[in-house]
Design a protein around this motif. Structure first.
Motif, PDB file in Angstrom:
ATOM      1  N   GLN A   1       2.856 -12.458   6.144  1.00 62.66           N
ATOM      2  CA  GLN A   1       3.181 -13.914   6.181  1.00 62.66           C
ATOM      3  C   GLN A   1       1.598 -14.403   6.074  1.00 62.66           C
ATOM      4  OE1 GLN A   1       5.713 -15.934   6.340  1.00 62.66           O
ATOM      5  NE2 GLN A   1       7.326 -13.952   6.887  1.00 62.66           N
ATOM      6  N   PRO A   2       1.465 -14.945   4.804  1.00 60.79           N
ATOM      7  CA  PRO A   2       0.100 -15.192   4.375  1.00 60.79           C
ATOM      8  C   PRO A   2      -0.230 -16.412   4.933  1.00 60.79           C
ATOM      9  CG  PRO A   2       1.531 -15.829   2.313  1.00 60.79           C
ATOM     10  CD  PRO A   2       2.261 -14.987   3.386  1.00 60.79           C
ATOM     11  N   PRO A   3      -1.300 -16.990   5.236  1.00 58.97           N
ATOM     12  CA  PRO A   3      -1.922 -18.232   5.886  1.00 58.97           C
ATOM     13  C   PRO A   3      -1.742 -19.284   4.744  1.00 58.97           C
ATOM     14  CG  PRO A   3      -3.580 -16.527   6.544  1.00 58.97           C
ATOM     15  CD  PRO A   3      -2.617 -15.723   5.536  1.00 58.97           C
ATOM     16  N   PRO A   4      -1.757 -20.530   5.083  1.00 62.24           N
ATOM     17  CA  PRO A   4      -1.749 -21.522   4.089  1.00 62.24           C
ATOM     18  C   PRO A   4      -2.791 -21.425   3.003  1.00 62.24           C
ATOM     19  CG  PRO A   4      -1.090 -22.373   6.253  1.00 62.24           C
ATOM     20  CD  PRO A   4      -1.738 -21.024   6.507  1.00 62.24           C
ATOM     21  N   GLY A   5      -2.523 -21.257   1.863  1.00 61.17           N
ATOM     22  CA  GLY A   5      -3.629 -21.405   0.839  1.00 61.17           C
ATOM     23  C   GLY A   5      -4.400 -19.967   0.732  1.00 61.17           C
ATOM     24  N   GLN A   6      -4.107 -18.828   1.318  1.00 60.93           N
ATOM     25  CA  GLN A   6      -4.776 -17.691   1.363  1.00 60.93           C
ATOM     26  C   GLN A   6      -3.615 -16.405   1.054  1.00 60.93           C
ATOM     27  OE1 GLN A   6      -7.496 -17.173   4.762  1.00 60.93           O
ATOM     28  NE2 GLN A   6      -7.189 -19.322   5.217  1.00 60.93           N
ATOM     29  N   GLY A   7      -4.175 -15.092   0.942  1.00 62.68           N
ATOM     30  CA  GLY A   7      -3.476 -14.181   0.811  1.00 62.68           C
ATOM     31  C   GLY A   7      -3.344 -13.650   2.208  1.00 62.68           C
ATOM     32  N   PRO A   8      -2.309 -12.650   2.369  1.00 67.63           N
ATOM     33  CA  PRO A   8      -2.140 -11.952   3.493  1.00 67.63           C
ATOM     34  C   PRO A   8      -2.955 -10.576   3.633  1.00 67.63           C
ATOM     35  CG  PRO A   8      -0.338 -11.295   2.108  1.00 67.63           C
ATOM     36  CD  PRO A   8      -1.299 -12.284   1.368  1.00 67.63           C
ATOM     37  N   VAL A   9      -4.353 -10.642   3.301  1.00 65.25           N
ATOM     38  CA  VAL A   9      -5.313  -9.485   3.194  1.00 65.25           C
ATOM     39  C   VAL A   9      -5.217  -8.872   4.569  1.00 65.25           C
ATOM     40  CG1 VAL A   9      -7.466  -8.672   2.486  1.00 65.25           C
ATOM     41  CG2 VAL A   9      -6.556 -10.676   1.574  1.00 65.25           C
ATOM     42  N   ALA A  10      -5.564  -9.732   5.823  1.00 67.38           N
ATOM     43  CA  ALA A  10      -5.777  -9.419   6.965  1.00 67.38           C
ATOM     44  C   ALA A  10      -4.630  -8.478   7.652  1.00 67.38           C
ATOM     45  CB  ALA A  10      -6.395 -10.045   8.071  1.00 67.38           C
ATOM     46  N   GLN A  11      -3.391  -9.041   7.348  1.00 72.10           N
ATOM     47  CA  GLN A  11      -2.282  -8.330   7.749  1.00 72.10           C
ATOM     48  C   GLN A  11      -1.835  -7.064   7.025  1.00 72.10           C
ATOM     49  OE1 GLN A  11       1.236 -10.998   7.497  1.00 72.10           O
ATOM     50  NE2 GLN A  11       0.684 -11.963   9.660  1.00 72.10           N
ATOM     51  N   ALA A  12      -2.270  -6.951   5.793  1.00 72.31           N
ATOM     52  CA  ALA A  12      -2.258  -5.787   4.670  1.00 72.31           C
ATOM     53  C   ALA A  12      -2.693  -4.742   5.284  1.00 72.31           C
ATOM     54  CB  ALA A  12      -2.560  -6.226   3.276  1.00 72.31           C
ATOM     55  N   ARG A  13      -3.996  -5.064   5.954  1.00 70.02           N
ATOM     56  CA  ARG A  13      -5.004  -4.074   6.206  1.00 70.02           C
ATOM     57  C   ARG A  13      -4.534  -3.395   7.548  1.00 70.02           C
ATOM     58  NH1 ARG A  13     -10.342  -7.447   5.140  1.00 70.02           N
ATOM     59  NH2 ARG A  13     -10.602  -6.977   2.886  1.00 70.02           N
ATOM     60  N   GLU A  14      -3.944  -4.450   8.604  1.00 69.66           N
ATOM     61  CA  GLU A  14      -3.252  -3.995   9.697  1.00 69.66           C
ATOM     62  C   GLU A  14      -1.913  -2.898   9.502  1.00 69.66           C
ATOM     63  OE1 GLU A  14      -2.654  -6.910  13.007  1.00 69.66           O
ATOM     64  OE2 GLU A  14      -3.314  -8.183  11.655  1.00 69.66           O
ATOM     65  N   VAL A  15      -1.256  -3.550   8.481  1.00 73.13           N
ATOM     66  CA  VAL A  15      -0.025  -2.713   8.198  1.00 73.13           C
ATOM     67  C   VAL A  15      -0.578  -1.407   7.616  1.00 73.13           C
ATOM     68  CG1 VAL A  15       1.982  -2.484   6.901  1.00 73.13           C
ATOM     69  CG2 VAL A  15       1.477  -4.749   7.889  1.00 73.13           C
ATOM     70  N   ALA A  16      -1.387  -1.253   6.601  1.00 70.70           N
ATOM     71  CA  ALA A  16      -1.796   0.016   6.227  1.00 70.70           C
ATOM     72  C   ALA A  16      -2.264   0.769   7.023  1.00 70.70           C
ATOM     73  CB  ALA A  16      -2.889  -0.286   5.094  1.00 70.70           C
ATOM     74  N   ALA A  17      -3.267   0.448   8.147  1.00 73.34           N
ATOM     75  CA  ALA A  17      -3.629   1.105   9.027  1.00 73.34           C
ATOM     76  C   ALA A  17      -2.264   1.782   9.723  1.00 73.34           C
ATOM     77  CB  ALA A  17      -4.896   0.439   9.869  1.00 73.34           C
ATOM     78  N   PHE A  18      -1.790   0.841  10.476  1.00 71.24           N
ATOM     79  CA  PHE A  18      -0.642   1.259  11.068  1.00 71.24           C
ATOM     80  C   PHE A  18       0.356   2.090  10.322  1.00 71.24           C
ATOM     81  CE2 PHE A  18       3.940   0.623  12.014  1.00 71.24           C
ATOM     82  CZ  PHE A  18       3.979   0.936  13.294  1.00 71.24           C
ATOM     83  N   ALA A  19       0.722   2.279   9.441  1.00 75.19           N
ATOM     84  CA  ALA A  19       1.431   3.133   8.562  1.00 75.19           C
ATOM     85  C   ALA A  19       0.765   4.512   8.462  1.00 75.19           C
ATOM     86  CB  ALA A  19       1.852   2.488   7.221  1.00 75.19           C
ATOM     87  N   THR A  20      -0.357   4.497   8.112  1.00 74.68           N
ATOM     88  CA  THR A  20      -0.989   6.013   7.957  1.00 74.68           C
ATOM     89  C   THR A  20      -1.192   6.461   9.158  1.00 74.68           C
ATOM     90  OG1 THR A  20      -3.053   4.696   7.954  1.00 74.68           O
ATOM     91  CG2 THR A  20      -2.339   5.170   5.735  1.00 74.68           C
ATOM     92  N   GLY A  21      -1.389   5.790  10.005  1.00 71.83           N
ATOM     93  CA  GLY A  21      -1.474   6.346  11.643  1.00 71.83           C
ATOM     94  C   GLY A  21      -0.076   6.844  12.052  1.00 71.83           C
ATOM     95  N   TYR A  22       0.837   5.953  11.901  1.00 68.43           N
ATOM     96  CA  TYR A  22       2.333   6.407  12.307  1.00 68.43           C
ATOM     97  C   TYR A  22       2.657   7.559  11.581  1.00 68.43           C
ATOM     98  CZ  TYR A  22       7.250   6.214  13.148  1.00 68.43           C
ATOM     99  OH  TYR A  22       8.312   6.411  13.620  1.00 68.43           O
ATOM    100  N   ALA A  23       2.358   7.759  10.264  1.00 64.96           N
ATOM    101  CA  ALA A  23       2.940   8.881   9.500  1.00 64.96           C
ATOM    102  C   ALA A  23       2.360  10.389   9.875  1.00 64.96           C
ATOM    103  CB  ALA A  23       2.665   8.458   8.033  1.00 64.96           C
ATOM    104  N   ALA A  24       0.926  10.087  10.069  1.00 64.37           N
ATOM    105  CA  ALA A  24       0.194  11.082  10.814  1.00 64.37           C
ATOM    106  C   ALA A  24       0.653  12.295  10.020  1.00 64.37           C
ATOM    107  CB  ALA A  24       0.885  11.529  12.238  1.00 64.37           C
ATOM    108  N   GLY A  25       0.151  12.354   8.581  1.00 60.18           N
ATOM    109  CA  GLY A  25       0.484  13.094   7.641  1.00 60.18           C
ATOM    110  C   GLY A  25       1.899  13.549   7.076  1.00 60.18           C
ATOM    111  N   ARG A  26       2.815  13.011   7.697  1.00 61.38           N
ATOM    112  CA  ARG A  26       4.037  13.099   7.071  1.00 61.38           C
ATOM    113  C   ARG A  26       4.197  12.395   5.728  1.00 61.38           C
ATOM    114  NH1 ARG A  26       7.200  11.420  12.551  1.00 61.38           N
ATOM    115  NH2 ARG A  26       5.667   9.839  12.207  1.00 61.38           N
ATOM    116  N   PRO A  27       5.214  12.552   4.898  1.00 63.75           N
ATOM    117  CA  PRO A  27       5.476  11.602   3.914  1.00 63.75           C
ATOM    118  C   PRO A  27       5.917  10.365   4.394  1.00 63.75           C
ATOM    119  CG  PRO A  27       6.727  13.879   3.405  1.00 63.75           C
ATOM    120  CD  PRO A  27       6.067  13.894   4.981  1.00 63.75           C
TER     121      PRO A  27
END
Length: 655
Positions: free
Chosen positions: A549-575
């Motif tokens: 969900q991007p803030p008004p007039g901006q891109g969702p950069v901060a959320q994208a970084r959060e999700v990317a970090a969460f995803a790689t940590g959750y996968a823990a080397g799995r596909p």
């Protein structure tokens, strides 16, 4: 001679028809007039409130022309509009038909209020019948079903409403007929200025009609909320905050909710209950819902149900009179109270929805409405005896309570398609923003949504904008209805509130999961990242579903970084597969945040691949990312207007 309970039946059936129409009008305003947040929130709110403000003229019209003629005409227009909506093709005709029916319903309510001084039994039974009927239909309204069943049951409902209205003296009780040639009765002695039936006492329960409809539809008697709460009850320590599919509608608590609501509403409460316990219960229930804790949903709707019923009973304080003149000042007050109460319904609904455009907290809305209901109960005079006495009262409680668990038996989810027994070499993944199941034409068409998804031949489906009971969208459990059609179990994670978020449906067993709320960073709508682990015949695949969900007039950069970090940590080397409506274009900073984390664009070979808007796709904002080492192919984005987005599908080869 008309039956003395027929006016109650007419009022109850009218409430059912009006609520049925409201469940079309509310999403029509949002999806057709509002174009799903493209129209400014201020303009959408003005359009919605305008119809309720227009209805403020209804009591004066009733006083001038009489409740009988005005009420019967309005009831007829309401019935015709409701039937016509079943055949409406969507779009502007659906919107204007719903608006015409709404205005007619408000005029009918004002005419009824002008002559009915004790509406609580009719209101309570109507709210309960609407809830139980919606549950028996698995929360999918007849108006969206069409076909022989939809037409037949819709016609039966509106004909019963019109027959009860006509049979109860024009639908509006109060003026008792006398035999021809008999002397006119003496005018009744008006009640004392401070006695029951005058001033606020006569109008109090009518003022609560709108707030009661809102609380019942949003929380206390919302069948979709019953199923959502039931799915959360099936969670485990491995699934904190996630909703797992129940084996069927949780039948015990919904029956308790309906039974307690009716029993409390149709009996005279002791003073300590009416002034303290019931107001506290409805406030606590609304507070638990506003706290945004999925595990509290069951307690929230039980407390809200019994508290709402008890508070309504507390306002049922006008003694039955021998004659209720159609044009008396008290009747006009009651008419204005009914319309103002419905205006409060509209204001609260608009305020709740506008929060997702304007960015303010909206949890206070149900609490404020519950506070109004509680205040009316606390400050009201001691009520007289129940307006609905004897066996009709307890038959209504018993029948509606027993019908509630029947809904769980009739609509038990179908058995899922058995997963493949062999270890798969590839998994077909589909990501789809379904816009709560509403197509570009503004109609709820889950058959079409399911057809589009099935056409991609998925093994795993990631859904965005999943609704599990928003009254604003009609109160449907969209996820449960889709899962039944697709015969796929689901895992649900809330984002904006406990019944709106993202989901993963899978043909493979889900072994574990985790959900992480994302910081808003100024965005008005909540977001989360849902991670689940699938068992692919002895090896695991991590799947992440999200909707940035991007803030008004901006891109969702901060959320994208959060999700990317969460995803790689959750996968823990799995596909790993990550997908959803990411609200960012290839090359934008938010898109780069995923590739910088080592994820690969699974749709790269098919670029450009625009997915929004569905009728003229120009934006590439729906994406699938995979971890390095996975192969991808057979990319598709089938054209459809079942949502405002197109789905994206890709085959992911496993190492």
């Amino acid at each position: 001679m008309r039956h003395r309970h027929l006016p109650t039946v007419a009022l109850a059936l009218g409430v059912v028809v009006l609520l049925d129409l409201l469940r079309v009008w509310l999403p029509s305003v949002i999806t057709i007039f509002g174009r799903a947040a493209e129209t400014p929130a201020e303009l959408l709110g003005a359009f919605a409130l305008g119809w309720f403000l227009l209805a403020l003229a209804a009591p004066a019209l009733v006083r001038r022309l009489g409740a009988g003629p005005v009420g019967l005409l309005a009831a007829g227009v309401l019935a015709v509009a409701r039937l016509a909506l079943t055949a409406a093709p969507g779009g502007r005709p659906q919107l204007w038909l719903a608006c015409a029916g709404l205005l007619a319903g408000l005029v009918w309510l004002a005419a009824t209020a002008g002559t009915v001084d004790r509406p609580v039994p009719g209101l309570a039974i109507g709210l309960a019948v609407a809830a139980v009927g919606h549950a028996l239909l698995a929360t999918e309204d007849l108006v969206w079903r069409g076909g022989v069943l939809g037409w037949a049951l819709s016609a039966l409902l509106v004909l019963a409403f019109l027959a009860a209205s006509a049979g109860s003296g024009g639908g509006f009780p109060g003026r008792r007929r006398r035999p021809p040639g008999s002397a006119a009765p003496e005018a009744p002695t008006p009640p004392a200025p401070d006695g029951p039936g005058t001033g606020p006492a006569g109008a109090r329960s009518w003022l609560l009609a709108g707030p009661a409809m809102l609380l019942a539809g949003q929380l206390a008697l919302a069948p979709a909320l019953w199923t959502a709460a039931g799915s959360y009850r099936h969670g485990s320590a491995d699934f904190p905050g996630l909703g797992l599919p129940p084996d069927g509608l949780p039948v015990v608590f919904p029956a308790y909710a309906v039974g307690l609501f009716l029993a409390a509403a149709l009996t005279r409460p002791p003073a300590w209950l009416g002034r303290a316990v019931w107001p506290a219960a409805v406030l606590v229930g609304a507070g638990l819902f506003a706290a945004d804790r999925p595990g509290w949903l069951g307690a929230a709707y039980l407390l809200a149900a019994v508290g709402l019923g008890g508070c309504l009973a507390r306002t049922d304080d006008a003694p039955p009179s021998a004659v209720v003149p159609e044009r008396d000042a008290g009747g006009t007050r009651r008419g204005y109270a009914a319309v103002v109460g419905m205006l409060l319904f509209a204001v609260a609904s608009v305020a709740y929805y506008a929060a997702y455009d304007l960015g303010y907290p909206n949890g206070w809305v149900p609490v404020a409405v519950a506070g109004l209901v509680a205040a009316a109960a606390v400050t009201g005079p001691a009520p007289g005896g129940p307006a609905l006495r004897g066996w009709p009262r307890w038959i209504a409680v018993l029948v509606l309570t027993l019908l509630t668990p029947v809904a769980g038996v009739v609509h038990r989810p179908a058995h899922p398609v058995p997963p493949p027994t062999a270890r798969p070499a590839a998994v077909r993944v589909t990501a789809y923003n379904i816009r709560m199941g509403f197509g570009l034409d503004g109609r709820l068409d889950l058959d079409e949504v399911a057809r589009v998804i099935r056409g991609t031949y998925p093994d795993v489906v990631l859904l965005s904008e999943v609704d599990r009971g928003w009254l604003l969208n009609g109160g449907h459990d969209t996820l449960g209805l889709l899962a039944r059609r697709l015969r796929m179990p689901y895992v649900f994670a809330p984002a904006a509130d406990p019944v709106w978020g993202d989901a993963v449906l899978s043909r493979y067993p889900v072994r574990s999961g985790r959900s992480r709320p994302l910081a808003g960073h100024g965005a008005p709508t909540g977001a989360q990242a849902l991670g689940v682990t699938l068992d692919l015949g002895g090896r695991e695949l991590a799947v992440i579903a999200t909707h940035l969900q991007p803030p008004p007039g901006q891109g969702p950069v901060a959320q994208a970084r959060e999700v990317a970090a969460f995803a790689t940590g959750y996968a823990a080397g799995r596909p790993l597969v990550l997908a959803g409506d990411l609200n960012t274009e290839p090359g934008d900073p938010a898109f780069v945040a995923f590739t910088a984390a080592g994820l690969v664009d699974a749709l790269a070979a098919a670029r450009p691949l625009p997915t929004s808007p569905a009728d003229d796709p120009r934006e590439q904002i729906d994406h699938v990312f995979v971890s390095s080492g996975l192969t991808t192919g057979d990319v598709a984005a089938p054209r459809s207007t079942a949502s405002d987005h197109l789905p994206v599908a890709v085959t992911v080869g496993l190492p």
